[in-house]
Design a protein around this motif. Structure first.
Motif, mmCIF file in Angstrom:
data_model
loop_
_atom_site.group_PDB
_atom_site.id
_atom_site.type_symbol
_atom_site.label_atom_id
_atom_site.label_comp_id
_atom_site.label_asym_id
_atom_site.label_seq_id
_atom_site.Cartn_x
_atom_site.Cartn_y
_atom_site.Cartn_z
ATOM 1 N N ALA A 22 0.836 -1.208 0.000
ATOM 2 C CA ALA A 22 0.000 0.000 0.000
ATOM 3 C C ALA A 22 0.872 1.259 0.000
ATOM 4 O O ALA A 22 0.590 2.228 -0.721
ATOM 5 C CB ALA A 22 -0.929 -0.007 1.207
ATOM 6 N N VAL A 23 1.929 1.258 0.783
ATOM 7 C CA VAL A 23 2.827 2.422 0.836
ATOM 8 C C VAL A 23 3.477 2.647 -0.523
ATOM 9 O O VAL A 23 3.551 3.780 -1.024
ATOM 10 C CB VAL A 23 3.890 2.241 1.943
ATOM 11 C CG1 VAL A 23 5.002 3.257 1.818
ATOM 12 C CG2 VAL A 23 3.242 2.330 3.310
ATOM 13 N N VAL A 24 3.941 1.572 -1.154
ATOM 14 C CA VAL A 24 4.584 1.704 -2.466
ATOM 15 C C VAL A 24 3.597 2.232 -3.497
ATOM 16 O O VAL A 24 3.933 3.102 -4.317
ATOM 17 C CB VAL A 24 5.181 0.345 -2.900
ATOM 18 C CG1 VAL A 24 5.577 0.354 -4.362
ATOM 19 C CG2 VAL A 24 6.381 0.004 -2.035
ATOM 20 N N LEU A 25 2.363 1.739 -3.476
ATOM 21 C CA LEU A 25 1.368 2.207 -4.435
ATOM 22 C C LEU A 25 1.008 3.674 -4.218
ATOM 23 O O LEU A 25 0.865 4.434 -5.187
ATOM 24 C CB LEU A 25 0.108 1.337 -4.354
ATOM 25 C CG LEU A 25 0.253 -0.090 -4.898
ATOM 26 C CD1 LEU A 25 -1.031 -0.868 -4.672
ATOM 27 C CD2 LEU A 25 0.604 -0.051 -6.371
ATOM 28 N N VAL A 26 0.875 4.094 -2.977
ATOM 29 C CA VAL A 26 0.523 5.496 -2.701
ATOM 30 C C VAL A 26 1.663 6.420 -3.123
ATOM 31 O O VAL A 26 1.440 7.449 -3.779
ATOM 32 C CB VAL A 26 0.177 5.679 -1.205
ATOM 33 C CG1 VAL A 26 0.109 7.146 -0.836
ATOM 34 C CG2 VAL A 26 -1.141 4.993 -0.889
ATOM 35 N N VAL A 27 2.895 6.064 -2.767
ATOM 36 C CA VAL A 27 4.035 6.903 -3.147
ATOM 37 C C VAL A 27 4.179 6.942 -4.661
ATOM 38 O O VAL A 27 4.441 8.003 -5.256
ATOM 39 C CB VAL A 27 5.330 6.387 -2.466
ATOM 40 C CG1 VAL A 27 6.561 7.066 -3.026
ATOM 41 C CG2 VAL A 27 5.249 6.614 -0.965
ATOM 42 N N GLY A 28 3.981 5.820 -5.328
ATOM 43 C CA GLY A 28 4.051 5.795 -6.785
ATOM 44 C C GLY A 28 2.986 6.667 -7.427
ATOM 45 O O GLY A 28 3.250 7.380 -8.400
ATOM 46 N N ALA A 29 1.770 6.621 -6.892
ATOM 47 C CA ALA A 29 0.692 7.449 -7.447
ATOM 48 C C ALA A 29 0.995 8.930 -7.274
ATOM 49 O O ALA A 29 0.746 9.741 -8.180
ATOM 50 C CB ALA A 29 -0.634 7.089 -6.775
ATOM 51 N N VAL A 30 1.531 9.303 -6.125
ATOM 52 C CA VAL A 30 1.867 10.710 -5.893
ATOM 53 C C VAL A 30 2.960 11.158 -6.859
ATOM 54 O O VAL A 30 2.874 12.240 -7.466
ATOM 55 C CB VAL A 30 2.301 10.920 -4.422
ATOM 56 C CG1 VAL A 30 2.931 12.285 -4.228
ATOM 57 C CG2 VAL A 30 1.104 10.748 -3.501
ATOM 58 N N LEU A 31 3.988 10.338 -7.039
ATOM 59 C CA LEU A 31 5.078 10.714 -7.939
ATOM 60 C C LEU A 31 4.611 10.794 -9.390
ATOM 61 O O LEU A 31 4.997 11.712 -10.121
ATOM 62 C CB LEU A 31 6.243 9.727 -7.798
ATOM 63 C CG LEU A 31 7.001 9.779 -6.471
ATOM 64 C CD1 LEU A 31 8.081 8.709 -6.447
ATOM 65 C CD2 LEU A 31 7.603 11.147 -6.252
ATOM 66 N N VAL A 32 3.779 9.864 -9.813
ATOM 67 C CA VAL A 32 3.272 9.891 -11.187
ATOM 68 C C VAL A 32 2.392 11.114 -11.397
ATOM 69 O O VAL A 32 2.463 11.773 -12.448
ATOM 70 C CB VAL A 32 2.514 8.585 -11.506
ATOM 71 C CG1 VAL A 32 1.712 8.705 -12.791
ATOM 72 C CG2 VAL A 32 3.491 7.436 -11.606
ATOM 73 N N SER A 33 1.564 11.462 -10.421
ATOM 74 C CA SER A 33 0.708 12.644 -10.580
ATOM 75 C C SER A 33 1.534 13.925 -10.635
ATOM 76 O O SER A 33 1.210 14.847 -11.396
ATOM 77 C CB SER A 33 -0.320 12.718 -9.452
ATOM 78 O OG SER A 33 0.340 12.905 -8.213
ATOM 79 N N MET A 34 2.611 13.981 -9.863
ATOM 80 C CA MET A 34 3.483 15.161 -9.937
ATOM 81 C C MET A 34 4.166 15.250 -11.297
ATOM 82 O O MET A 34 4.276 16.331 -11.886
ATOM 83 C CB MET A 34 4.520 15.111 -8.810
ATOM 84 C CG MET A 34 3.944 15.369 -7.431
ATOM 85 S SD MET A 34 5.135 15.130 -6.106
ATOM 86 C CE MET A 34 6.331 16.376 -6.482
ATOM 87 N N LEU A 35 4.616 14.122 -11.825
ATOM 88 C CA LEU A 35 5.240 14.115 -13.152
ATOM 89 C C LEU A 35 4.237 14.518 -14.225
ATOM 90 O O LEU A 35 4.565 15.274 -15.149
ATOM 91 C CB LEU A 35 5.798 12.721 -13.442
ATOM 92 C CG LEU A 35 6.478 12.532 -14.790
ATOM 93 C CD1 LEU A 35 7.725 13.390 -14.873
ATOM 94 C CD2 LEU A 35 6.827 11.074 -14.994
ATOM 95 N N LEU A 36 3.010 14.054 -14.103
ATOM 96 C CA LEU A 36 1.966 14.417 -15.061
ATOM 97 C C LEU A 36 1.653 15.912 -14.990
ATOM 98 O O LEU A 36 1.457 16.558 -16.028
ATOM 99 C CB LEU A 36 0.710 13.591 -14.787
ATOM 100 C CG LEU A 36 -0.422 13.721 -15.782
ATOM 101 C CD1 LEU A 36 0.039 13.263 -17.164
ATOM 102 C CD2 LEU A 36 -1.616 12.910 -15.324
ATOM 103 N N ALA A 37 1.637 16.464 -13.786
ATOM 104 C CA ALA A 37 1.380 17.900 -13.646
ATOM 105 C C ALA A 37 2.494 18.711 -14.308
ATOM 106 O O ALA A 37 2.231 19.713 -14.985
ATOM 107 C CB ALA A 37 1.261 18.264 -12.162
ATOM 108 N N VAL A 38 3.731 18.288 -14.139
ATOM 109 C CA VAL A 38 4.849 18.994 -14.771
ATOM 110 C C VAL A 38 4.766 18.881 -16.287
ATOM 111 O O VAL A 38 4.994 19.856 -17.018
ATOM 112 C CB VAL A 38 6.191 18.444 -14.240
ATOM 113 C CG1 VAL A 38 7.360 18.964 -15.058
ATOM 114 C CG2 VAL A 38 6.371 18.819 -12.782
#
Length: 105
Positions: A65-81
């Motif tokens: 769960a921790v890995v999935l949440v951190v991955g989702a946050v990082l992917v969303s930040m990359l998408l925003a950039v």
């Protein structure tokens, strides 16, 4: 108040005293005997942690769960950039087109 206070030097008396330093001899100390062997200290009696299948499954699930949440946050930040960069590029192309069309008229 704002002027620095400089210490005044005492007036020299004209007397010079010389200090003579005499070397001293170095006397080696007597060698110390090696320390006696010491028996190992008894380990403290702590209960060992036993992982049951339920706790192991909970740990694996929590880690996933921790890995999935951190991955989702990082992917969303990359998408925003990436979206921001694309919109800035489109704005740049539009402004460049508008400026060049004004110079032609």
């Amino acid at each position: 108040m704002f002027r620095p206070k400089i210490p005044t030097m005492p007036t020299p008396t004209g007397q010079v005293s010389s200090v003579v330093v005499e070397p001293t001899t170095i006397v080696p100390a007597a060698p110390t005997p090696p320390p006696a062997p010491v028996s190992p200290a008894p380990s403290p009696s702590r209960p060992t942690v036993q992982l049951t299948p339920g706790t192991a499954l909970a740990l694996v699930g929590g880690g996933t769960a921790v890995v999935l949440v951190v991955g989702a946050v990082l992917v969303s930040m990359l998408l925003a950039v990436a979206i921001t960069a694309a919109s800035v590029a489109v704005c740049t192309v539009v402004l460049r087109s508008l400026l060049t069309s004004q110079h032609r008229r």
